[in-house]
Design an enzyme around this catalytic site. Structure first.
Site, PDB file in Angstrom:
ATOM      1  N   CYS A  80       0.843  -1.202   0.000  1.00  0.00           N
ATOM      2  CA  CYS A  80       0.000   0.000   0.000  1.00  0.00           C
ATOM      3  C   CYS A  80       0.877   1.250   0.000  1.00  0.00           C
ATOM      4  O   CYS A  80       1.441   1.623   1.031  1.00  0.00           O
ATOM      5  CB  CYS A  80      -0.915  -0.001   1.220  1.00  0.00           C
ATOM      6  SG  CYS A  80      -1.954   1.468   1.355  1.00  0.00           S
TER       7      CYS A  80
ATOM      8  N   CYS B  51      -0.387   3.978   2.361  1.00  0.00           N
ATOM      9  CA  CYS B  51      -0.135   3.653   3.765  1.00  0.00           C
ATOM     10  C   CYS B  51       1.341   3.767   4.127  1.00  0.00           C
ATOM     11  O   CYS B  51       1.682   4.266   5.193  1.00  0.00           O
ATOM     12  CB  CYS B  51      -0.579   2.220   4.067  1.00  0.00           C
ATOM     13  SG  CYS B  51      -2.273   1.844   3.643  1.00  0.00           S
ATOM     14  N   ASP B  52       2.204   3.262   3.258  1.00  0.00           N
ATOM     15  CA  ASP B  52       3.599   3.080   3.618  1.00  0.00           C
ATOM     16  C   ASP B  52       4.592   3.945   2.853  1.00  0.00           C
ATOM     17  O   ASP B  52       5.789   3.892   3.120  1.00  0.00           O
ATOM     18  CB  ASP B  52       3.988   1.607   3.426  1.00  0.00           C
ATOM     19  CG  ASP B  52       3.166   0.681   4.304  1.00  0.00           C
ATOM     20  OD1 ASP B  52       2.707   1.134   5.370  1.00  0.00           O
ATOM     21  OD2 ASP B  52       2.974  -0.488   3.921  1.00  0.00           O
TER      22      ASP B  52
END
Length: 185
Positions: free
Chosen positions: A129, A132-133
């Site tokens: 992701c 997300c990351d």
């Protein structure tokens, strides 16, 4: 005993649902074997209210503790069958449970590339992701595996963050020939 609701799955969706059903006065049983993908996440820094990074396992355990504190029952077992006869019948290896309502919050299995040993590096450099990351890869050279729209979208998320983004397509051209930015090779 007949529960008002049984929730199958104890990841974030199942536990969140249990918080709402239990607070609504519904006798709630959550059945699951693990925390899903969240339990494998090494470090989460983008979740409101945490002064330091937290592991997915810590976050999941905090959610379970919260659900138990307000009265939801949590059962760590595998569901092997679901039926219906005026009420839902949820069968585990050891027992049958009955409820007026059933919520399926089992999540989905993440697609992964077939690279031997890849699971050892998930959360330690391999991510699924970019939103997300991506923060963890700021200023670094990164690679995105795939040639489809999802891979292109992930690469586009990384372009403003990473030093460079290389798409690994196994020799296939991207599904759509889009210009995705100067930093993508």
């Amino acid at each position: 005993m007949v529960y008002d609701v049984i929730i199958i799955g104890m990841g974030p969706a199942g536990i969140s649902a249990s918080l709402y059903t239990q607070r609504a006065g519904m006798r709630t049983l959550v059945i699951g074997t693990d925390f899903g993908s969240l339990g494998k996440t090494a470090k989460i820094e983008n979740y409101y209210g945490f002064p330091r990074p937290v592991s997915g396992r810590e976050l999941a355990e905090a959610g379970v503790n919260q659900a138990e504190r307000i009265g939801a029952k949590i059962l760590k077992e595998e569901v092997i069958n679901v039926g219906f006869d005026r009420n839902y019948i949820v069968k585990t290896k050891y027992k049958k449970y009955h409820a007026r309502a059933l919520i399926l919050a089992t999540g989905t299995k993440r697609n992964s590339v077939k690279i031997e040993g890849i699971e050892r590096f998930e959360g330690k450099g391999i991510s699924y992701c970019a939103i997300c990351d991506g923060f963890f890869y700021r200023g670094k050279d990164v690679a995105v595996i795939g040639e489809g729209d999802y891979a292109i979208s992930e690469a586009m998320e990384l372009v403003p963050i990473a030093n460079s983004v290389t798409m690994l397509t196994n020799g296939k051209p991207p599904i759509e020939n889009r210009k995705i930015g100067r930093a993508v090779q």
